[in-house]
Design a protein around this motif. Structure first.
Motif, PDB file in Angstrom:
ATOM      1  N   LYS B   4     -88.205  36.770 -39.465  1.00  0.00           N
ATOM      2  CA  LYS B   4     -88.937  35.533 -39.175  1.00  0.00           C
ATOM      3  C   LYS B   4     -89.051  34.665 -40.421  1.00  0.00           C
ATOM      4  O   LYS B   4     -89.160  35.190 -41.533  1.00  0.00           O
ATOM      5  N   HIS B   5     -89.056  33.372 -40.201  1.00  0.00           N
ATOM      6  CA  HIS B   5     -89.305  32.398 -41.253  1.00  0.00           C
ATOM      7  C   HIS B   5     -90.568  32.799 -42.015  1.00  0.00           C
ATOM      8  O   HIS B   5     -91.575  33.190 -41.402  1.00  0.00           O
ATOM      9  N   PHE B   6     -90.540  32.661 -43.338  1.00  0.00           N
ATOM     10  CA  PHE B   6     -91.652  33.168 -44.163  1.00  0.00           C
ATOM     11  C   PHE B   6     -93.004  32.559 -43.771  1.00  0.00           C
ATOM     12  O   PHE B   6     -94.050  33.200 -43.883  1.00  0.00           O
ATOM     13  N   ARG B   8     -94.227  31.853 -40.966  1.00  0.00           N
ATOM     14  CA  ARG B   8     -94.821  32.211 -39.669  1.00  0.00           C
ATOM     15  C   ARG B   8     -95.963  33.208 -39.779  1.00  0.00           C
ATOM     16  O   ARG B   8     -96.768  33.322 -38.853  1.00  0.00           O
ATOM     17  N   LEU B  11     -98.939  31.038 -39.587  1.00  0.00           N
ATOM     18  CA  LEU B  11     -99.011  30.087 -38.473  1.00  0.00           C
ATOM     19  C   LEU B  11     -99.432  30.779 -37.179  1.00  0.00           C
ATOM     20  O   LEU B  11     -99.175  31.974 -36.995  1.00  0.00           O
TER      21      LEU B  11
END
Lengths: 372, 276, 70
Positions: B4-6, B8, B11
């Protein structure tokens, strides 16, 4: 042992706030409330609280909202034009269910009007000054003692019902100097805190528990239409309907518990009077003078203006043919009394503007005129 | 395994994909902010409280950040942040807002918070327009630019908000664009650590509203334009107004050591208590 | 998804803005779905894991395997 002081209303209000546990005050100088600001500038740091003189009233009300959400009991005070400026912020506080106290020392408007003079022209603005359907609590003191007592009351109601509470004073009461008794023990209500996010900080119950910013519940506070967890749902008609109705109902369904009202001589009254604030002091004297002439005034004096004590006003209307409403405006309280009595008694407005008080004799002559 | 994108981890998954338009610079600002937070060693946002007003930028923390956030009235985020910071001085209080929210309707609060040197971080995304309402003239809209409310060209010179912050006496002020990700991350780290008012303007692309009307073909076109039209502050000092006409001066404009407001207020409390 | 892959695109989050295609110095990305504009990595072997696409992606859709030793 109770301590006794000789205080003016504004000072009593400031001291009441400190006793109530207010730890954050933000304000802006404006006549005739400035003594509240001045007193708290000096006193607030003594109790380790925060006093800020802000750049304007918009900053004052909005920093109060921020402070309340950060967990502090918070208050601001203003008059006429400043109260108008704060309305958007008060609407936000209603929508986000932010406990806070707003003192409005009424002065004569419209606009800058008579800055140093008394008036009661903000009765409707306190209730209806913002856009959108809503309800909040408005209290009205009629003595320095009540400036003290009702300020404490205002904080308690704000915490209990999670709502902004307006203390609607006026220049007479704010600058009146009288004996004020400070009790050694005061009953204080603290906000009901959220224990788990599943308790839904913006719904789930009529008055949901509150979490503070910094409590790490990852709360979302927003003035936009939101669901019970704070997520914006601005296009959802059901969410909006549910939220706005609940915000109204949490006050309206508790109106009996919120109401504070004083009633005199209702049982054998010849004529009725409904009044509040500075004007009610003249009613007391008019009542004594009338008594000497054998006329009994049934007096309903409102301490809670909104929601109005309807039962008591209706009870007065059942007993008298005429209710006189003396007020320092061209007719605002009288409209509400008319609505409540539904024609059961005739409502006669005794109005005076210009900054001078309605005297006991003016009330008396109105009574004679009506009874003749 | 799905990597996953860092960002996230900071978020709320349930609000993704974000409501921002494709190519919007606000996502890049989120990434730079959260990269700075990550590099400072925070594994979550519990030490932060976010305040925002109204507008697209105000939606950065609310609802995207897994954190405590307050989404306030238009223009009032800095005023609300004042109350929050005074009551919770141990938290990092960060305001996100657009040019309209921060430098238009809210500039009074901005100047006074800068003057008081309140220890908060204000990140202003400057997209030159009121995007949420369809693209009206903002305080930072370039001269002669076409917007919905300047259909004959903007006759006002844009406001240099960084200069305003400098004049107000704040601790820290900087400007970058969404092209300058590396210096922006570094600057955000400095701002978070600073014990004073920190202001960062990020020139940010709005490809849907402003960009389309200004003739840009894509979000990348705008990023390229930012790159080509940026001048470091050191170089800009030797350039004329004419040469700087369509340029963004970027870099650290203000970095001074001075006491912040909450520290000064503690002194007030001490004075009041000594007197007792 | 191979173990040798260094870059991932979450297709549920990609809005197809195309920033990554243009910003990547090694042309790792291309358009997968012309209609939606969704992007996919085609040059896994060319990726140096510099990570700038992860920051420039406004939609948190790209993830890069961290370089060894980082």
């Amino acid at each position: 042992m109770n301590n006794v002081y000789f205080w003016e209303g504004n000072v009593a209000c400031a001291e009441g706030a400190l006793i109530a546990g207010c730890k954050f005050f933000a304000g802006y100088p404006i006549t005739p409330q400035s003594e509240i600001l001045d007193r708290l500038a000096f006193r607030m740091p003594e109790v380790g609280g925060i006093f800020l003189q802000m750049e304007d009233e918009l900053a004052a009300i909005n920093s109060v909202i921020g402070a309340s959400w950060a967990g502090a009991k918070a208050m601001t005070a203003t008059s006429g034009p400043g109260f108008s400026l704060m309305q958007e912020g008060i609407g936000y506080a209603i929508m986000t269910e932010t406990p806070c106290v707003i003192v409005n020392v009424q002065r004569a408007g419209p606009s800058t009007g008579q800055a140093t003079r008394c008036a009661q022209g903000d009765f409707m603005q306190a209730r209806w000054g913002r856009h959108g359907d809503q309800m909040l609590i408005v209290l009205a003191p009629n003595s320095p003692q009540e400036m003290f007592d009702l300020t404490i009351d205002a904080f308690n109601l704000a915490e209990e019902y999670r709502t902004p509470v307006i203390l609607l004073s006026d220049e007479f009461i704010a600058h009146m100097q009288e004996r004020v008794e400070v009790p050694s023990k005061v009953n204080l209500i603290s906000r009901r805190k959220l224990k788990d996010i599943s308790e839904a900080p913006f719904g789930g119950s009529l008055i949901p528990p509150i979490a503070s910013l910094g409590d790490d519940f990852n709360i979302l506070v927003t003035g936009s239409t939101h669901d019970e967890y704070g997520y914006r749902k601005t296009a959802d008609p059901i969410v909006h309907d549910r939220l706005v109705r609940r915000l109204m109902n949490k006050i309206l369904l508790n109106a009996d518990k919120i109401k504070r009202v004083e009633m005199q001589n209702l049982d054998n009254a010849d004529i009725g009077i409904v009044s509040y604030g500075g004007t009610s002091r003249s009613v007391y004297e008019a009542s004594d003078l009338a008594n000497e002439k054998g006329i009994i005034i049934g007096h309903v004096r409102l301490k809670t203006l909104w929601p109005p004590p309807e039962k008591e006003i209706k009870a007065l209307a059942e007993r008298v043919k005429v209710i006189i409403v003396p007020e320092m405006s061209l007719g605002q309280l009288s409209l509400e009394v008319e609505r409540i009595v539904e024609g059961k008694a005739e409502v006669i407005l005794l109005s005076k503007i210009g900054g001078l008080p309605i005297t006991p004799h003016e009330i008396l002559s109105k009574i004679f005129e009506v009874l003749r | 395994m799905i990597l996953k994108h860092f960002a996230r981890k900071y978020l709320r998954e349930e609000v993704l994909p974000s409501t921002f338009c494709p190519g919007c610079g606000l996502g890049i600002i989120i990434n730079c902010f959260l990269k700075a937070v990550e590099e400072l060693g925070y594994s979550n946002l519990n030490d932060f409280i976010f305040c925002s007003g109204i507008g697209c930028t105000a939606w950065i923390p609310s609802p995207h950040f897994k954190a405590d956030s307050i989404h306030t009235l238009h223009g009032r985020a800095v005023a609300v942040a004042f109350g929050v910071k005074m009551v919770r001085p141990e938290h990092h209080v960060v305001v996100f807002g657009g040019d309209g929210d921060i430098a238009g309707i809210g500039i009074g609060h901005l100047i006074h918070a800068a003057k008081r040197n309140l220890e908060i971080v204000v990140i202003m995304a400057n997209n030159f327009t009121y995007a949420m309402t369809g693209g009206q003239l903002s305080p930072t809209t370039p001269f002669e630019s076409l917007t919905l409310t300047s259909p004959y060209g903007n006759i006002e010179k844009p406001l240099d908000v960084v200069k305003v912050i400098d004049a107000a006496g704040a601790s820290f002020a900087a400007r970058w664009t969404t092209y300058h990700i590396i210096p922006l991350i570094r600057t955000i780290k400095t701002a978070i650590k600073k014990n004073g008012f920190s202001f960062i303007e990020v020139v940010s692309q709005c490809p849907t509203i402003y960009g389309r009307r200004a003739g840009f073909k894509s979000a990348y076109d705008m990023l390229k334009y930012f790159k080509e039209h940026s001048v470091p502050i050191e170089k800009a000092k030797n350039m004329s107004d004419e040469e700087l006409k369509d340029k963004f001066v970027v870099g650290i404009f203000v970095d001074r050591e001075k006491l912040g407001f909450t520290s000064l207020y503690k002194q007030v409390i001490n004075k009041a208590r000594v007197k007792l | 998804m191979s173990e040798l892959d260094k870059v991932f695109v979450d297709e549920k989050l990609c809005k197809g803005c195309g920033i990554c295609i243009n910003i990547c110095p090694y042309h790792v990305f291309t358009v997968k779905d012309e209609l939606k504009g969704i992007v996919t990595p085609i040059g896994q072997d060319k990726c140096t894991q510099c990570g700038i696409c992860e920051i420039y992606c406004p939609d948190f859709a790209i993830a890069i395997v961290p370089k060894k030793g980082m």
